[in-house]
Design a protein around this motif. Structure first.
Motif: not given
Length: 294
Positions: A36, A39-40, A87-88, A91, A94-95, A183
């Motif tokens: 995560a 991705i960020d 949005l990140s 995500f 969700y993960e 998050s």
């Protein structure tokens, strides 16, 4: 090249390095928190590149198509950055939930810890630099970028703490639970950024304290009898304001014009860190009621 543009290039380069480190070890280890964070950082890279574009073009002089310049690219960039953060965050949420439901372990834990320590050191240095630039220039885009990397710094610290706890307790559930916490914090941090950018795009008035300062300045002018129809807005680091000032009907146009020039200069001194654009209407009598009727 302005220091703001240099700052976005530096943040883009740092984001690229962090993406390479975190993504590699996030995939190898299977840690949702490290993945995560990777991705960020990837989104950071995209945002920093867009910020460079926004700052480069917002500096262009007004032309026949953009009579007031392109300063609103700055709040637009802030809104986009805040949206990407949100949005990140979704995500990551969700993960994290998926990992809780499916269950999985973390491999190469020691390597992941080393990577997160390196990420914290690099990100901390970048945050200090961006804060310095933001305080020096007052630029909204750089301030947003500094906030973004500050949330990264905190989330990186939380990821490192979680990896340390997992190493000590051998409880992998800590990893997705931390992902949920990260998050939530990211969403909390992004909201004011999006709100401020949207308000600027909608030409919201300056804050109450700034408006009070303007009114106080106008009320102190002994050459005018009153003022009305004060309107203010901000576009990036530029402030726009318009106002009607009322004179005695016997005041000459020359004298009224000189007073208007002095007030315009006073407005600029009132906000020394910003570029102030004033539109002052000279009234020979109080026509505020006429304006309301129209």
């Amino acid at each position: 090249m302005r220091i703001e543009q240099k700052a976005t290039l530096i943040s883009s380069s740092v984001a690229f390095v962090l993406v390479a480190l975190k993504l590699t070890f996030g995939i190898i280890s299977g840690s949702v928190a490290v993945l995560a964070s990777a991705i960020d950082s990837l989104l950071d890279l995209v945002v920093s590149a867009f910020n460079y574009f926004a700052l480069h073009h917002s500096d262009k002089e007004p032309d026949e198509h953009f009579n007031y310049g392109r300063r609103k690219l700055e709040p637009l960039a802030a809104v986009i950055e805040g949206t990407i953060i949100s949005l990140s965050a979704l995500f990551i949420l969700y993960e994290s939930i998926s990992k809780i439901v499916q269950g999985s372990s973390i491999e190469h834990l020691e390597s992941s810890i080393i990577v997160m320590i390196a990420s914290i050191v690099i990100t901390a240095a970048l945050v200090l630099f961006l804060r310095h630039v933001a305080n020096k220039t007052g630029n909204m885009v750089i301030r947003a970028d500094a906030l973004h990397y500050q949330t990264d710094l905190l989330s990186n610290g939380a990821v490192l703490a979680a990896l340390g706890l997992i190493a000590l307790t051998d409880i992998p559930l800590i990893d997705p639970l931390l992902g949920i916490g990260i998050s939530a914090y990211m969403l909390y941090s992004a909201f004011p950024l999006i709100k401020e950018g949207i308000l600027m795009l909608l030409d919201a008035a300056l804050d109450a304290e700034s408006v009070a300062k303007i009114n106080s300045l106008l009320n102190s002018q002994i050459e005018i009898s009153s003022h009305h129809d004060l309107r203010t807005r901000r576009s990036g680091s530029d402030i726009y304001l318009s106002v009607h000032i009322v004179f005695s009907i016997s005041t000459s146009l020359y004298d009224a014009h000189m007073v208007g020039d002095r007030i315009e200069l006073a407005f600029k001194n009132l906000f020394p860190d910003d570029t102030v654009h004033s539109l002052i209407h000279l009234d020979p009598y109080d026509d505020s009621e006429d304006n309301q009727l129209n």
